[in-house]
Every structure is written in structure tokens, then in C-alpha cells.
Motif scaffolding. Structure first.
Motif, PDB file in Angstrom:
ATOM      1  N   GLY A  23       0.831  -1.191   0.000  1.00 32.00           N
ATOM      2  CA  GLY A  23       0.000   0.000   0.000  1.00 32.00           C
ATOM      3  C   GLY A  23       0.864   1.238   0.000  1.00 32.00           C
ATOM      4  N   PRO A  24       0.234   2.407  -0.067  1.00 24.40           N
ATOM      5  CA  PRO A  24       0.997   3.656  -0.019  1.00 24.40           C
ATOM      6  C   PRO A  24       1.586   3.865   1.373  1.00 24.40           C
ATOM      7  CG  PRO A  24      -1.347   4.099   0.142  1.00 24.40           C
ATOM      8  CD  PRO A  24      -1.220   2.628  -0.140  1.00 24.40           C
ATOM      9  N   LEU A  25       2.524   4.769   1.472  1.00 22.30           N
ATOM     10  CA  LEU A  25       3.111   5.072   2.767  1.00 22.30           C
ATOM     11  C   LEU A  25       2.078   5.711   3.687  1.00 22.30           C
ATOM     12  CD1 LEU A  25       6.600   6.530   1.799  1.00 22.30           C
ATOM     13  CD2 LEU A  25       6.015   4.180   2.420  1.00 22.30           C
ATOM     14  N   SER A  26       2.186   5.412   4.961  1.00 21.47           N
ATOM     15  CA  SER A  26       1.368   6.069   5.971  1.00 21.47           C
ATOM     16  C   SER A  26       1.906   7.492   6.168  1.00 21.47           C
ATOM     17  CB  SER A  26       1.464   5.296   7.293  1.00 21.47           C
ATOM     18  OG  SER A  26       2.782   5.400   7.814  1.00 21.47           O
ATOM     19  N   PRO A  27       1.159   8.367   6.861  1.00 20.36           N
ATOM     20  CA  PRO A  27       1.729   9.691   7.175  1.00 20.36           C
ATOM     21  C   PRO A  27       3.080   9.591   7.867  1.00 20.36           C
ATOM     22  CG  PRO A  27      -0.623   9.682   7.622  1.00 20.36           C
ATOM     23  CD  PRO A  27      -0.255   8.255   7.295  1.00 20.36           C
ATOM     24  N   ARG A  28       3.218   8.627   8.769  1.00 15.82           N
ATOM     25  CA  ARG A  28       4.497   8.431   9.449  1.00 15.82           C
ATOM     26  C   ARG A  28       5.554   7.951   8.448  1.00 15.82           C
ATOM     27  NH1 ARG A  28       4.134   5.246  14.965  1.00 15.82           N
ATOM     28  NH2 ARG A  28       3.304   3.637  13.589  1.00 15.82           N
ATOM     29  N   GLY A  29       5.153   7.066   7.532  1.00 17.01           N
ATOM     30  CA  GLY A  29       6.083   6.583   6.514  1.00 17.01           C
ATOM     31  C   GLY A  29       6.559   7.685   5.587  1.00 17.01           C
ATOM     32  N   ARG A  30       5.673   8.641   5.271  1.00 14.36           N
ATOM     33  CA  ARG A  30       6.087   9.768   4.428  1.00 14.36           C
ATOM     34  C   ARG A  30       7.101  10.652   5.159  1.00 14.36           C
ATOM     35  NH1 ARG A  30       0.564   9.543   3.069  1.00 14.36           N
ATOM     36  NH2 ARG A  30       0.045  11.292   4.442  1.00 14.36           N
ATOM     37  N   ARG A  31       6.918  10.823   6.453  1.00 13.84           N
ATOM     38  CA  ARG A  31       7.898  11.595   7.231  1.00 13.84           C
ATOM     39  C   ARG A  31       9.237  10.863   7.283  1.00 13.84           C
ATOM     40  NH1 ARG A  31       5.843  12.603  12.964  1.00 13.84           N
ATOM     41  NH2 ARG A  31       7.778  13.801  13.088  1.00 13.84           N
ATOM     42  N   GLN A  32       9.198   9.553   7.462  1.00 15.04           N
ATOM     43  CA  GLN A  32      10.431   8.766   7.461  1.00 15.04           C
ATOM     44  C   GLN A  32      11.171   8.930   6.133  1.00 15.04           C
ATOM     45  OE1 GLN A  32       8.564   4.995   8.097  1.00 15.04           O
ATOM     46  NE2 GLN A  32       8.847   5.025  10.332  1.00 15.04           N
ATOM     47  N   ALA A  33      10.428   8.827   5.031  1.00 15.13           N
ATOM     48  CA  ALA A  33      11.040   8.914   3.700  1.00 15.13           C
ATOM     49  C   ALA A  33      11.637  10.295   3.449  1.00 15.13           C
ATOM     50  CB  ALA A  33      10.005   8.575   2.629  1.00 15.13           C
ATOM     51  N   ALA A  34      10.943  11.347   3.894  1.00 11.09           N
ATOM     52  CA  ALA A  34      11.452  12.706   3.697  1.00 11.09           C
ATOM     53  C   ALA A  34      12.745  12.926   4.486  1.00 11.09           C
ATOM     54  CB  ALA A  34      10.401  13.726   4.114  1.00 11.09           C
ATOM     55  N   LEU A  35      12.802  12.413   5.709  1.00  9.80           N
ATOM     56  CA  LEU A  35      14.009  12.569   6.519  1.00  9.80           C
ATOM     57  C   LEU A  35      15.163  11.737   5.957  1.00  9.80           C
ATOM     58  CD1 LEU A  35      12.351  12.602  10.040  1.00  9.80           C
ATOM     59  CD2 LEU A  35      13.515  14.507   8.918  1.00  9.80           C
ATOM     60  N   LEU A  36      14.837  10.555   5.440  1.00  2.49           N
ATOM     61  CA  LEU A  36      15.856   9.750   4.757  1.00  2.49           C
ATOM     62  C   LEU A  36      16.409  10.508   3.555  1.00  2.49           C
ATOM     63  CD1 LEU A  36      17.325   7.011   4.128  1.00  2.49           C
ATOM     64  CD2 LEU A  36      15.322   6.504   2.687  1.00  2.49           C
ATOM     65  N   ALA A  37      15.513  11.117   2.777  1.00  2.88           N
ATOM     66  CA  ALA A  37      15.937  11.873   1.595  1.00  2.88           C
ATOM     67  C   ALA A  37      16.873  13.006   1.987  1.00  2.88           C
ATOM     68  CB  ALA A  37      14.717  12.404   0.856  1.00  2.88           C
ATOM     69  N   ASP A  38      16.552  13.707   3.066  1.00  2.00           N
ATOM     70  CA  ASP A  38      17.433  14.770   3.549  1.00  2.00           C
ATOM     71  C   ASP A  38      18.798  14.197   3.922  1.00  2.00           C
ATOM     72  OD1 ASP A  38      15.487  16.692   3.217  1.00  2.00           O
ATOM     73  OD2 ASP A  38      14.839  16.661   5.306  1.00  2.00           O
ATOM     74  N   ARG A  39      18.806  13.052   4.584  1.00  2.00           N
ATOM     75  CA  ARG A  39      20.056  12.419   5.024  1.00  2.00           C
ATOM     76  C   ARG A  39      20.932  12.058   3.828  1.00  2.00           C
ATOM     77  NH1 ARG A  39      21.615   8.450   9.040  1.00  2.00           N
ATOM     78  NH2 ARG A  39      23.878   8.255   8.800  1.00  2.00           N
ATOM     79  N   LEU A  40      20.322  11.609   2.726  1.00  2.00           N
ATOM     80  CA  LEU A  40      21.077  11.112   1.575  1.00  2.00           C
ATOM     81  C   LEU A  40      21.334  12.177   0.515  1.00  2.00           C
ATOM     82  CD1 LEU A  40      19.292   7.677   1.044  1.00  2.00           C
ATOM     83  CD2 LEU A  40      21.500   8.087   2.165  1.00  2.00           C
ATOM     84  N   SER A  41      20.848  13.390   0.737  1.00  2.41           N
ATOM     85  CA  SER A  41      20.870  14.398  -0.326  1.00  2.41           C
ATOM     86  C   SER A  41      22.267  14.778  -0.807  1.00  2.41           C
ATOM     87  CB  SER A  41      20.120  15.662   0.123  1.00  2.41           C
ATOM     88  OG  SER A  41      20.759  16.238   1.246  1.00  2.41           O
ATOM     89  N   GLY A  42      23.293  14.558   0.007  1.00  2.00           N
ATOM     90  CA  GLY A  42      24.645  14.917  -0.410  1.00  2.00           C
ATOM     91  C   GLY A  42      25.435  13.783  -1.036  1.00  2.00           C
ATOM     92  N   VAL A  43      24.834  12.591  -1.141  1.00  3.26           N
ATOM     93  CA  VAL A  43      25.549  11.438  -1.699  1.00  3.26           C
ATOM     94  C   VAL A  43      25.486  11.487  -3.229  1.00  3.26           C
ATOM     95  CG1 VAL A  43      25.693   8.920  -1.792  1.00  3.26           C
ATOM     96  CG2 VAL A  43      24.975  10.049   0.327  1.00  3.26           C
TER      97      VAL A  43
END
Length: 199
Positions: A23-43
Motif C-alpha cells: 500500500g501507499p506510505l502512511s503519514p508516518r512513513g512519508r515523514r520517514q522517507a522525507a528525513l531519509l531523503a534529507d540524510r542522503l541528499s549529499g551522496v
């Protein structure tokens, strides 16, 4: 000249607690994904691969929003799967778990992971690749790199959007740089691990 593989479990998906397979990400899952994206943005990623399942694809899209130069690609090699069945040295406590899967499920999972290892654990000089996939798949890659017994993938777990990094330097075997790094996630977003949070 090091080859890095970044392994990420997808974010929490909607109604996962009710047993829905995908299924689609939950609201919590979307927050997790956004924070992961921020973490990886410099790679400097050369490639981003993801499981075709919706929860992994949506996690990959969140990362791509921070990395516009990379287009995530689906691959069936990263599908959720069960890589082995019971073996002679698998602890008996796991018999009930394997009872939920057919021989065909296990044969397909074993073949898939053999192909995934052959595809991704092949040295590419000075490469950074991101694989957004599932708990069992990441457990299998880590087990493979550590040379652990086949059944040990059962004991290697990742939280939603946890970050595991594998690396291979010239002339050396693959190594585990970090496992299930959650530094980018606040405590309330650290979901998906059995028995966590601790009481």
C-alpha cells in the motif's frame, strides 16, 4: 575507488498493522522517507533502484525529490521474498514462520536473491548505488557479506527507512560499514523492528 551500496528498507505503509501486503506510505512513513531523503541528499548516487512494490516505489520518489539528477528504477530483484526455508541448522523456533510459505515461494526467493547478489555485489569502481527494498532482502545482503549461515538472515532486521551501508575497496572483500543507522529519524519514527521500542 570504493563501491558503496546503500540499503534502505521502505517507509511504513498504510494499514500495515492490519496485515495488508502492500500500500501507499502512511503519514508516518512519508515523514520517514522525507528525513531519509534529507540524510542522503549529499551522496553522489550513480543509480537508485527500488522494489516494484508501492511502499518501496513511494519511498524512492521521496528520495528522488531531493536528488533530481537520478531517476529511480524498479527491479524485480528487490521484491520482498523469503530467501530460504528450514535448514538442518535453523533453530526449531522458526518452523512456525516457515509454515506460512510454500516450497514454490522459497524456491522463488532463493533464486531471486542469488540473482540479486550476482547483480549488485559485483564491484564497480567509485560507485554509489541506493537500493530501496525490504527487510528480508537487506538481511540477506548483510548475511552474504558477513559470510554467515544461510538461516541467519532471519535474525538481521531493519527499521523503516533505516540505512545500511556496504562497501568494497579494491582488492578487498565486501564489508559492512553500518547497519540500520537511524540517526536521521526521531525516536517516534523508529518503527518496524520486532520488539522495539524496548519496554
Amino acid at each position: 575507488m570504493t563501491h558503496y551500496l546503500y540499503l534502505v528498507r521502505h517507509g511504513e505503509h498504510l494499514d500495515a498493522e492490519h496485515g495488508l501486503v502492500d500500500g501507499p506510505l502512511s503519514p508516518r512513513g512519508r515523514r520517514q522517507a522525507a528525513l531519509l531523503a534529507d540524510r542522503l541528499s549529499g551522496v553522489p548516487f550513480d543509480a537508485v533502484w527500488h522494489s516494484p512494490l508501492e511502499r518501496a516505489e513511494e519511498t524512492a520518489r521521496a528520495v528522488a525529490e531531493r536528488l533530481p539528477s537520478v531517476a529511480p528504477q524498479p527491479t524485480s530483484l528487490l521484491f520482498d521474498c523469503v530467501p530460504t526455508g528450514m535448514t538442518d541448522d535453523t533453530p526449531g523456533i522458526y518452523e512456525a514462520f516457515f509454515g506460512a510459505y510454500t516450497e514454490a515461494d522459497i524456491e522463488a526467493g532463493s533464486a531471486q536473491m542469488a540473482d540479486a547478489v550476482a547483480e549488485f555485489l559485483v564491484r564497480k569502481p567509485d560507485a554509489h548505488e541506493l537500493l530501496i527494498t525490504h527487510n528480508f532482502v537487506i538481511g540477506w545482503f548483510v548475511r552474504e557479506v558477513l559470510g554467515a549461515a544461510p538461516w541467519r538472515w532471519l535474525t538481521i532486521n531493519q527499521a523503516h527507512c533505516g540505512l545500511t551501508v556496504l562497501a568494497q575497496r579494491p582488492g578487498r572483500p565486501w564489508s559492512l560499514v553500518s547497519h540500520n543507522d537511524l540517526a536521521h529519524l526521531p525516536f517516534e519514527l523508529r518503527t518496524g523492528l520486532p520488539g522495539f521500542p524496548p519496554i
